[in-house]
Design a protein around this motif. Sequence first.
Motif, PDB file in Angstrom:
ATOM      1  N   PHE A 118      46.213  41.468  52.013  1.00  0.00           N
ATOM      2  CA  PHE A 118      46.095  42.331  50.845  1.00  0.00           C
ATOM      3  C   PHE A 118      45.179  43.523  51.148  1.00  0.00           C
ATOM      4  N   ASP A 119      45.355  44.570  50.378  1.00  0.00           N
ATOM      5  CA  ASP A 119      44.592  45.805  50.530  1.00  0.00           C
ATOM      6  C   ASP A 119      43.166  45.592  50.019  1.00  0.00           C
ATOM      7  N   VAL A 120      42.176  45.879  50.860  1.00  0.00           N
ATOM      8  CA  VAL A 120      40.774  45.686  50.465  1.00  0.00           C
ATOM      9  C   VAL A 120      40.302  46.769  49.504  1.00  0.00           C
ATOM     10  N   ARG A 121      41.144  47.768  49.268  1.00  0.00           N
ATOM     11  CA  ARG A 121      40.748  48.848  48.347  1.00  0.00           C
ATOM     12  C   ARG A 121      41.131  48.545  46.902  1.00  0.00           C
ATOM     13  N   LYS A 122      41.465  47.310  46.611  1.00  0.00           N
ATOM     14  CA  LYS A 122      41.823  46.929  45.248  1.00  0.00           C
ATOM     15  C   LYS A 122      40.662  47.187  44.293  1.00  0.00           C
ATOM     16  N   ASP A 123      40.982  47.680  43.115  1.00  0.00           N
ATOM     17  CA  ASP A 123      39.989  47.876  42.067  1.00  0.00           C
ATOM     18  C   ASP A 123      39.818  46.559  41.312  1.00  0.00           C
ATOM     19  N   LEU A 124      38.649  45.955  41.454  1.00  0.00           N
ATOM     20  CA  LEU A 124      38.413  44.645  40.874  1.00  0.00           C
ATOM     21  C   LEU A 124      37.623  44.710  39.566  1.00  0.00           C
ATOM     22  N   SER A 125      37.569  45.885  38.973  1.00  0.00           N
ATOM     23  CA  SER A 125      36.729  46.065  37.785  1.00  0.00           C
ATOM     24  C   SER A 125      37.191  45.204  36.608  1.00  0.00           C
ATOM     25  N   ASP A 126      38.485  44.977  36.480  1.00  0.00           N
ATOM     26  CA  ASP A 126      38.996  44.181  35.365  1.00  0.00           C
ATOM     27  C   ASP A 126      39.600  42.884  35.902  1.00  0.00           C
ATOM     28  N   SER A 127      38.860  42.225  36.759  1.00  0.00           N
ATOM     29  CA  SER A 127      39.387  41.050  37.448  1.00  0.00           C
ATOM     30  C   SER A 127      39.537  39.846  36.531  1.00  0.00           C
ATOM     31  N   GLU A 128      38.831  39.853  35.404  1.00  0.00           N
ATOM     32  CA  GLU A 128      38.858  38.695  34.518  1.00  0.00           C
ATOM     33  C   GLU A 128      40.240  38.453  33.935  1.00  0.00           C
ATOM     34  N   ASN A 129      40.927  39.551  33.596  1.00  0.00           N
ATOM     35  CA  ASN A 129      42.209  39.417  32.901  1.00  0.00           C
ATOM     36  C   ASN A 129      43.406  39.833  33.759  1.00  0.00           C
ATOM     37  N   SER A 130      43.143  40.374  34.929  1.00  0.00           N
ATOM     38  CA  SER A 130      44.238  40.875  35.765  1.00  0.00           C
ATOM     39  C   SER A 130      44.665  39.822  36.788  1.00  0.00           C
ATOM     40  N   SER A 131      45.840  40.050  37.352  1.00  0.00           N
ATOM     41  CA  SER A 131      46.351  39.173  38.415  1.00  0.00           C
ATOM     42  C   SER A 131      46.538  40.021  39.663  1.00  0.00           C
ATOM     43  N   PHE A 132      45.450  40.181  40.409  1.00  0.00           N
ATOM     44  CA  PHE A 132      45.487  41.049  41.579  1.00  0.00           C
ATOM     45  C   PHE A 132      46.271  40.438  42.735  1.00  0.00           C
ATOM     46  N   PHE A 133      46.312  39.124  42.800  1.00  0.00           N
ATOM     47  CA  PHE A 133      46.912  38.445  43.955  1.00  0.00           C
ATOM     48  C   PHE A 133      48.114  37.602  43.550  1.00  0.00           C
ATOM     49  N   GLU A 134      48.773  38.017  42.470  1.00  0.00           N
ATOM     50  CA  GLU A 134      49.938  37.297  41.956  1.00  0.00           C
ATOM     51  C   GLU A 134      51.024  37.173  43.020  1.00  0.00           C
ATOM     52  N   LYS A 135      51.376  38.280  43.658  1.00  0.00           N
ATOM     53  CA  LYS A 135      52.460  38.287  44.636  1.00  0.00           C
ATOM     54  C   LYS A 135      52.131  37.407  45.836  1.00  0.00           C
ATOM     55  N   GLU A 136      50.936  37.593  46.425  1.00  0.00           N
ATOM     56  CA  GLU A 136      50.568  36.845  47.623  1.00  0.00           C
ATOM     57  C   GLU A 136      50.501  35.340  47.359  1.00  0.00           C
ATOM     58  N   LEU A 137      49.890  34.965  46.232  1.00  0.00           N
ATOM     59  CA  LEU A 137      49.759  33.545  45.917  1.00  0.00           C
ATOM     60  C   LEU A 137      51.100  32.909  45.578  1.00  0.00           C
ATOM     61  N   GLN A 138      51.978  33.664  44.928  1.00  0.00           N
ATOM     62  CA  GLN A 138      53.289  33.121  44.591  1.00  0.00           C
ATOM     63  C   GLN A 138      54.115  32.854  45.850  1.00  0.00           C
ATOM     64  N   LEU A 139      54.027  33.766  46.826  1.00  0.00           N
ATOM     65  CA  LEU A 139      54.767  33.569  48.076  1.00  0.00           C
ATOM     66  C   LEU A 139      54.226  32.369  48.846  1.00  0.00           C
ATOM     67  N   ILE A 140      52.927  32.184  48.822  1.00  0.00           N
ATOM     68  CA  ILE A 140      52.339  31.013  49.478  1.00  0.00           C
ATOM     69  C   ILE A 140      52.774  29.743  48.765  1.00  0.00           C
ATOM     70  N   LYS A 141      52.796  29.790  47.442  1.00  0.00           N
ATOM     71  CA  LYS A 141      53.249  28.627  46.674  1.00  0.00           C
ATOM     72  C   LYS A 141      54.707  28.320  46.975  1.00  0.00           C
ATOM     73  N   ASP A 142      55.529  29.356  47.072  1.00  0.00           N
ATOM     74  CA  ASP A 142      56.951  29.157  47.358  1.00  0.00           C
ATOM     75  C   ASP A 142      57.186  28.579  48.747  1.00  0.00           C
ATOM     76  N   SER A 143      56.232  28.775  49.649  1.00  0.00           N
ATOM     77  CA  SER A 143      56.380  28.234  51.004  1.00  0.00           C
ATOM     78  C   SER A 143      56.165  26.720  51.042  1.00  0.00           C
ATOM     79  N   ILE A 144      55.712  26.165  49.908  1.00  0.00           N
ATOM     80  CA  ILE A 144      55.501  24.717  49.762  1.00  0.00           C
ATOM     81  C   ILE A 144      54.516  24.204  50.810  1.00  0.00           C
ATOM     82  N   VAL A 145      53.549  25.010  51.165  1.00  0.00           N
ATOM     83  CA  VAL A 145      52.523  24.597  52.111  1.00  0.00           C
ATOM     84  C   VAL A 145      51.296  24.152  51.339  1.00  0.00           C
TER      85      VAL A 145
END
Length: 585
Positions: A118-145
């Motif tokens: 993932f890009d380290v330049r992500k703006d994490l200011s609203d991290s409480e309610n946002s899903s910054f890593f939705e795509k990456e985590l979903q792909l890992i979950k789909d890999s069933i690892v």
Amino acid sequence: MTSVCELIDENVVAIISGSDSTLTAIQVNLVNQFHVPLVAAVATNPFLKSPSKENFELALSPSDVYQSQAIFDLLKEYNWYQFSILASADDYGINSIVNLQYLASQDDNFSIRDIQHFDVRKDLSDSENSSFFEKELQLIKDSIVKVIVLNCDGKFAKIIFREAERKGLMDESFVWITTDAITSKPETMAYDDLSYPSFYQGLLGTLPHYGKGSTQYNDLADGYIMTGGRSSDLRMSSVKVSMGLEIVHFSLKELDEGEWDNSPSVSCKTPSYWVGGDELFSKLDENFQNGTYDNSGVVIPTYDILNFQEKGFEKVGKWEKSRGLVNLGKDETISRWVDRKDVLFSGNKYSPPSGIGNTLTGYHLRIGIVTDPPIAYFDEKCGNNSSPDCWYGWNPDIFQKLQEDLNFTYEYVQPADNKFGGLNKETKEWNGMIRDILDRKTDLTITISISTERSKYIDYTASIYEDQAAFVLHTKASKSSSNLFFFLEPFDLLVWISIIGLILVIALLTTFFSKFSPFGKYGRTIHAMQSCACAKCVLRREIKVAKKCRFVDTKEYSCLVEKVEEDDGVNELSYYNSTWLIGTC
């Protein structure tokens, strides 16, 4: 870079940097031009030193290569042969990916199921309610690892773990292994009230061993406590910077006892270099390598193995380059890492998870399918071709049983062209169900045969059945008849003609070579006539010469012709004569 130039313009003799690998790489490229030593306290990039040019960087922390080896040995210890990697897209994260990929490629047991960065330049200011890593985590979950190596800064880890917990990736079947960027700064993962969520418990991690308990560490801790701090709050970077200060101080003290150029007189504005920098760097490296100060964990790369328990990360073992993964007792005694009962895993359990998914709870799968009796039938009366209720046959029945056992939901997807999947030789494009898998429109397919070409693009499971069909044909009974030449039937006419012709040729050659064999009667007689010195043989040779058919060999020997004529055993097929015949034929 500006701050480094300002220090160089101030004619400093050495620079001690507490920057990460990315910034240190920029600093090293600059100081190398002026031969000003740079002591890198925490940078771990293995590519900071270039073998093609002079280098003035002294690394106080072990390279990322060794951290990857420590993690790999931990995976091997628990037989976690399938894992995924989630890393930041910077030098630190990319190095981890490269190193682990290399190690996994050297062991056939291992398979990296998914790699996400993932890009380290992500703006994490609203991290409480946002899903910054939705795509990456979903792909890992789909890999069933079930085993995930996380390599990034702690500020990202806090958000990643929170989102992973929402997705069910932090339950008792999962294993997360973190690296020193997280374990060295665990406070960055704490919530606003400085507490840690319960789902952190069970995390594993690595941390470079930096001599905690040594004289140097104790002196630094005592000074820190005197200023109102707690020794437990000391970061690895603080200890490494303190080590760098003492090494520089001690090296300068040694050099000042002799004669050396201690005035850099260089500037970023003019191309020049400091001659004395070479001598100072050599002295710094010498003192460090000789262990003048506590260099534990660097000269011999050593990592602490940490486990997040009730109060935070606790040291549960150690990894050394020379010995690998070892267990540490309460008195720091070393033993093999076998049958550990004090390592906590997710779900507050002390037994390690298998790392292999045995349930698919929460997963929704898209299954590619086409009508292929008796493997799969579609109920024409059913209007929804994606509903599992509309399909029946061998494979739909098997998948229904899997769904009951593994607790997942699914739907069927028919390809637009209703084809199994073929490769266009001109465009090199696939169609049918193969195309849907490659385009991620489906997760798998259950009605497709195995072929070499397809296996280059997709993975197959073990075959669930083997086709052992055979054709049984009814033919008219033929009248029985006898054939006196039935023994000729195994070969056709051309083969028999070749065999007979070969026999005749071999017989002719055998006769010819037998005639001239020095071990047969005729051959020996000719030889005797050529070599015998008696009057009779001499006369024979003179006649041959007169007839222009002279013998070549006329050496003087005793008479042999009579002996050959009287020898009755000459015509026998002796061992020597047999050897002659076989060799010449």
